[in-house]
Design a protein around this motif. Sequence first.
Motif: not given
Length: 255
Positions: A116-133, A177-185
């Motif tokens: 089951q795949c869910v799109a969570i947030d728009d994170i922009g185009p490539g070019g800059l690092p897009s680290g994920i953990a 259908g699958e709400p998330w909360y995204c927070e800027v650190l």
Amino acid sequence: ECTVAVVSEEIGDFIDIELNSGGIPSIALHGAFAPNTYPMIATRVASGGNCNNGTGQWQCEAVGHQNNDTGGYLAFTITDVGVPHLAYRNATMETLEWARYVGSGGNCGAGGDSWQCVAIDDIGPGGLPSGIAMQHDGDGHPMIAYQDVFAGIANLEIARPFEAAPWAVAANCGTAGEPWYCEVLHEGEASHSEAYGGLSMATNAAGDAAVAYRELFDPTTGPAEGRLKVALEIGHLFSDGFESGNAVNWSAVVP
């Protein structure tokens, strides 16, 4: 023991490994296995595996929507009850996505429904690092730290399912259908400060998180410099070495 899990000239730079409760390894990897790139999970099995190394010791399964370019930057975890989770970047849609293994009845993966795949947030185009953990909190909910370059400036953000948000907030990402909360650190500033480069995430026994990341700091005078920074969550209240009376849930600390 050393073994070859997958043989391909098209394996990308992004790899993550997890052990289940029985110590069996699974490896998330990124590669151009089809007209588009996508992530794959390779799991060690006794025999009969389908990975193309010819030994039958590894079982491979595709994850994500294979008609998109996905898997560049990824993070892989297995919960205590044995459910695999994968967070990854969808370069075609410029989104952060999350997938959990469901076996059948999902909307992506092998056969079109094993995950089951869910799109969570728009994170922009490539070019800059897009680290994920990614890690899990004390209740088994995923927490995903990621770099968002949607506005052309790299922020550090964290996403978690709405039901796992430990404070009174409104869902602001994910799907209906699958709400998330995204927070800027860490909020980036043009030509001054960006959460730029690799990041790593860990949790304690209570499920509180810490995120280590690289800040690219460009002072008004002098050369730009890289800073190692840490965002700490302690009992959903913060104490740190230089911010007095901080009542927010996350804070950056220069070690």
